[in-house]
Motif scaffolding. Sequence first.
Motif, short mmCIF file in Angstrom:
data_model
loop_
_atom_site.label_atom_id
_atom_site.label_comp_id
_atom_site.label_asym_id
_atom_site.label_seq_id
_atom_site.Cartn_x
_atom_site.Cartn_y
_atom_site.Cartn_z
N PHE A 8 0.81 -1.21 0.00
CA PHE A 8 0.00 0.00 0.00
C PHE A 8 0.85 1.26 0.00
O PHE A 8 2.00 1.26 0.44
N ALA A 9 0.24 2.34 -0.49
CA ALA A 9 0.80 3.70 -0.46
C ALA A 9 2.18 3.77 -1.10
O ALA A 9 2.37 3.26 -2.19
N SER A 10 3.15 4.38 -0.42
CA SER A 10 4.47 4.60 -1.02
C SER A 10 5.20 3.29 -1.29
O SER A 10 6.03 3.21 -2.21
N ILE A 11 4.93 2.25 -0.52
CA ILE A 11 5.57 0.96 -0.77
C ILE A 11 5.06 0.39 -2.10
O ILE A 11 5.84 -0.08 -2.92
N ARG A 12 3.78 0.48 -2.32
CA ARG A 12 3.19 0.02 -3.59
C ARG A 12 3.77 0.82 -4.76
O ARG A 12 4.15 0.25 -5.78
N GLU A 13 3.88 2.13 -4.59
CA GLU A 13 4.43 2.97 -5.65
C GLU A 13 5.88 2.61 -5.95
O GLU A 13 6.29 2.56 -7.11
N ARG A 53 13.33 1.37 7.69
CA ARG A 53 12.13 2.07 7.23
C ARG A 53 10.94 1.67 8.09
O ARG A 53 10.67 0.49 8.30
N PRO A 54 10.23 2.67 8.60
CA PRO A 54 9.04 2.33 9.39
C PRO A 54 7.95 1.74 8.47
O PRO A 54 7.50 2.40 7.54
N VAL A 55 7.62 0.50 8.73
CA VAL A 55 6.61 -0.19 7.93
C VAL A 55 5.66 -0.89 8.90
O VAL A 55 6.09 -1.54 9.84
N ARG A 56 4.39 -0.71 8.67
CA ARG A 56 3.38 -1.42 9.46
C ARG A 56 3.03 -2.69 8.70
O ARG A 56 3.02 -2.73 7.48
N ILE A 57 2.72 -3.73 9.47
CA ILE A 57 2.36 -5.00 8.86
C ILE A 57 1.08 -5.52 9.50
O ILE A 57 0.94 -5.54 10.73
N ALA A 58 0.16 -5.93 8.65
CA ALA A 58 -1.08 -6.54 9.13
C ALA A 58 -1.17 -7.94 8.53
O ALA A 58 -0.79 -8.17 7.38
N PHE A 78 1.68 -4.76 3.78
CA PHE A 78 2.78 -3.87 4.15
C PHE A 78 2.35 -2.44 3.80
O PHE A 78 1.96 -2.18 2.66
N PHE A 79 2.46 -1.53 4.77
CA PHE A 79 2.11 -0.15 4.49
C PHE A 79 2.87 0.77 5.43
O PHE A 79 3.23 0.40 6.54
N PRO A 80 3.15 2.00 4.97
CA PRO A 80 3.85 2.95 5.82
C PRO A 80 2.91 3.45 6.93
O PRO A 80 1.69 3.38 6.78
N PRO A 81 3.49 3.92 8.04
CA PRO A 81 2.65 4.47 9.11
C PRO A 81 1.80 5.62 8.57
O PRO A 81 2.25 6.36 7.69
N VAL A 82 0.63 5.75 9.08
CA VAL A 82 -0.30 6.79 8.63
C VAL A 82 -0.34 7.89 9.69
O VAL A 82 -0.38 7.61 10.88
N THR A 83 -0.30 9.13 9.21
CA THR A 83 -0.46 10.25 10.13
C THR A 83 -1.74 10.97 9.76
O THR A 83 -2.23 10.85 8.65
N GLY A 84 -2.24 11.69 10.66
CA GLY A 84 -3.47 12.41 10.37
C GLY A 84 -3.73 13.47 11.42
O GLY A 84 -2.97 13.63 12.36
N GLY A 85 -4.77 14.17 11.23
CA GLY A 85 -5.05 15.22 12.19
C GLY A 85 -6.48 15.64 12.15
O GLY A 85 -7.32 15.14 11.51
#
Length: 85
Positions: A8-13, A53-58, A78-85
């Motif tokens: 997902f996200a930048s890893i997929r790209e 590299r910070p990578v989250r895994i589910a 595999f996906f990078p950590p998500v930030t939000g606000g």
Amino acid sequence: MKLTIKYFASIREQLGITEEIVVIDVPHLTIDGLRSRLGSRDARTADALRDGRPVRIAVNYEIVAPTFVLRQDSEIAFFPPVTGG
């Protein structure tokens, strides 16, 4: 062991793929072990999944630790950590 891997996200790209199915002939495999095996295939994958590299895994939709032991037919994301606000 047959596994479905999703990126997902930048890893997929970075990898240029969304999903793949891999078959690994081992009786016991952790997330860290999978990450190392995938990274050993080529430089692009090694960089996308490198240790620093910070990578989250589910696994099957649940966030897991790097020591989690995988089972046949699991879905790993595999996906990078998500930030939000």
